[in-house]
Design a protein around this motif. Structure first.
Motif, PDB file in Angstrom:
ATOM      1  N   ASN A  28     -13.451   0.146 -28.287  1.00  0.00           N
ATOM      2  CA  ASN A  28     -14.160   0.614 -27.100  1.00  0.00           C
ATOM      3  C   ASN A  28     -13.846  -0.199 -25.853  1.00  0.00           C
ATOM      4  OD1 ASN A  28     -15.522   2.601 -28.580  1.00  0.00           O
ATOM      5  ND2 ASN A  28     -16.985   1.092 -29.311  1.00  0.00           N
ATOM      6  N   ARG A  29     -12.783  -0.956 -25.854  1.00  0.00           N
ATOM      7  CA  ARG A  29     -12.437  -1.760 -24.675  1.00  0.00           C
ATOM      8  C   ARG A  29     -12.087  -0.900 -23.471  1.00  0.00           C
ATOM      9  NH1 ARG A  29      -8.498  -6.249 -27.253  1.00  0.00           N
ATOM     10  NH2 ARG A  29     -10.058  -7.269 -28.531  1.00  0.00           N
ATOM     11  N   HIS A  30     -11.364   0.171 -23.687  1.00  0.00           N
ATOM     12  CA  HIS A  30     -10.919   1.054 -22.605  1.00  0.00           C
ATOM     13  C   HIS A  30     -11.367   2.485 -22.924  1.00  0.00           C
ATOM     14  CE1 HIS A  30      -8.482  -2.299 -21.298  1.00  0.00           C
ATOM     15  NE2 HIS A  30      -7.962  -2.373 -22.510  1.00  0.00           N
ATOM     16  N   PRO A  31     -12.647   2.807 -22.663  1.00  0.00           N
ATOM     17  CA  PRO A  31     -13.133   4.144 -23.012  1.00  0.00           C
ATOM     18  C   PRO A  31     -12.510   5.223 -22.126  1.00  0.00           C
ATOM     19  CG  PRO A  31     -14.797   2.950 -21.776  1.00  0.00           C
ATOM     20  CD  PRO A  31     -13.682   1.978 -22.050  1.00  0.00           C
ATOM     21  N   LEU A  32     -12.392   6.410 -22.677  1.00  0.00           N
ATOM     22  CA  LEU A  32     -11.854   7.543 -21.948  1.00  0.00           C
ATOM     23  C   LEU A  32     -12.974   8.243 -21.190  1.00  0.00           C
ATOM     24  CD1 LEU A  32      -9.544   9.079 -24.673  1.00  0.00           C
ATOM     25  CD2 LEU A  32      -8.883   7.681 -22.732  1.00  0.00           C
ATOM     26  N   ASN A  33     -12.707   8.635 -19.965  1.00  0.00           N
ATOM     27  CA  ASN A  33     -13.672   9.403 -19.187  1.00  0.00           C
ATOM     28  C   ASN A  33     -13.329  10.878 -19.338  1.00  0.00           C
ATOM     29  OD1 ASN A  33     -14.942   7.086 -18.200  1.00  0.00           O
ATOM     30  ND2 ASN A  33     -13.403   6.868 -16.604  1.00  0.00           N
ATOM     31  N   TRP A  34     -14.127  11.571 -20.156  1.00  0.00           N
ATOM     32  CA  TRP A  34     -13.874  12.970 -20.425  1.00  0.00           C
ATOM     33  C   TRP A  34     -14.432  13.832 -19.308  1.00  0.00           C
ATOM     34  CZ3 TRP A  34     -10.843  14.384 -24.372  1.00  0.00           C
ATOM     35  CH2 TRP A  34     -10.588  13.425 -25.347  1.00  0.00           C
ATOM     36  N   LEU A  35     -13.801  14.956 -19.070  1.00  0.00           N
ATOM     37  CA  LEU A  35     -14.249  15.905 -18.068  1.00  0.00           C
ATOM     38  C   LEU A  35     -15.521  16.585 -18.567  1.00  0.00           C
ATOM     39  CD1 LEU A  35     -13.510  17.264 -15.366  1.00  0.00           C
ATOM     40  CD2 LEU A  35     -12.259  18.974 -16.691  1.00  0.00           C
ATOM     41  N   ASP A  36     -16.516  16.708 -17.696  1.00  0.00           N
ATOM     42  CA  ASP A  36     -17.764  17.366 -18.041  1.00  0.00           C
ATOM     43  C   ASP A  36     -17.480  18.824 -18.430  1.00  0.00           C
ATOM     44  OD1 ASP A  36     -20.587  18.635 -16.356  1.00  0.00           O
ATOM     45  OD2 ASP A  36     -20.649  17.399 -18.173  1.00  0.00           O
ATOM     46  N   GLU A  56     -15.110  24.408 -17.370  1.00  0.00           N
ATOM     47  CA  GLU A  56     -15.229  25.867 -17.352  1.00  0.00           C
ATOM     48  C   GLU A  56     -14.986  26.424 -15.953  1.00  0.00           C
ATOM     49  OE1 GLU A  56     -19.042  26.742 -18.945  1.00  0.00           O
ATOM     50  OE2 GLU A  56     -18.484  26.161 -20.974  1.00  0.00           O
ATOM     51  N   LYS A  57     -15.344  25.684 -14.925  1.00  0.00           N
ATOM     52  CA  LYS A  57     -15.179  26.155 -13.556  1.00  0.00           C
ATOM     53  C   LYS A  57     -13.711  26.176 -13.132  1.00  0.00           C
ATOM     54  CE  LYS A  57     -19.600  24.411 -11.899  1.00  0.00           C
ATOM     55  NZ  LYS A  57     -20.239  23.405 -11.039  1.00  0.00           N
ATOM     56  N   HIS A  58     -12.938  25.185 -13.546  1.00  0.00           N
ATOM     57  CA  HIS A  58     -11.554  25.041 -13.084  1.00  0.00           C
ATOM     58  C   HIS A  58     -10.601  24.783 -14.247  1.00  0.00           C
ATOM     59  CE1 HIS A  58     -13.484  24.522  -9.199  1.00  0.00           C
ATOM     60  NE2 HIS A  58     -14.190  23.530  -9.708  1.00  0.00           N
ATOM     61  N   PRO A  59     -10.489  25.685 -15.204  1.00  0.00           N
ATOM     62  CA  PRO A  59      -9.616  25.377 -16.353  1.00  0.00           C
ATOM     63  C   PRO A  59      -8.132  25.367 -16.010  1.00  0.00           C
ATOM     64  CG  PRO A  59     -10.435  27.609 -16.500  1.00  0.00           C
ATOM     65  CD  PRO A  59     -11.121  26.969 -15.320  1.00  0.00           C
ATOM     66  N   LYS A  60      -7.674  26.298 -15.173  1.00  0.00           N
ATOM     67  CA  LYS A  60      -6.244  26.370 -14.882  1.00  0.00           C
ATOM     68  C   LYS A  60      -5.818  25.297 -13.893  1.00  0.00           C
ATOM     69  CE  LYS A  60      -5.705  31.188 -15.987  1.00  0.00           C
ATOM     70  NZ  LYS A  60      -5.259  32.501 -15.527  1.00  0.00           N
TER      71      LYS A  60
END
Length: 64
Positions: A30-38, A43-47
């Motif tokens: 867990n030293r460098h956690p990933l910031n996942w997209l909400d 859903e608003k901007h998939p492409k």
């Protein structure tokens, strides 16, 4: 060395070692956690998100 018992012991030892390394929540994972997209933003901007990634990959490949 052609023993079935030896093969089973080595396999069990490898499985136990792999389980010990991967299952616990070790701090160094867990030293460098990933910031996942909400999910609501995805859903608003998939492409748009996919196009940005493709453009970045293309730039990296063409710069070589």
């Amino acid at each position: 060395m052609g023993s079935f018992q030896m093969m089973v012991l080595i396999y069990a030892g490898g499985a136990a070692l792999t389980t010990l390394v991967t299952v616990p929540n070790w701090p160094f994972f867990n030293r460098h956690p990933l910031n996942w997209l909400d999910p609501s933003e995805a859903e608003k901007h998939p492409k748009q998100h996919a196009q940005k990634q493709n453009a970045t990959v293309f730039k990296k490949k063409s710069s070589k």
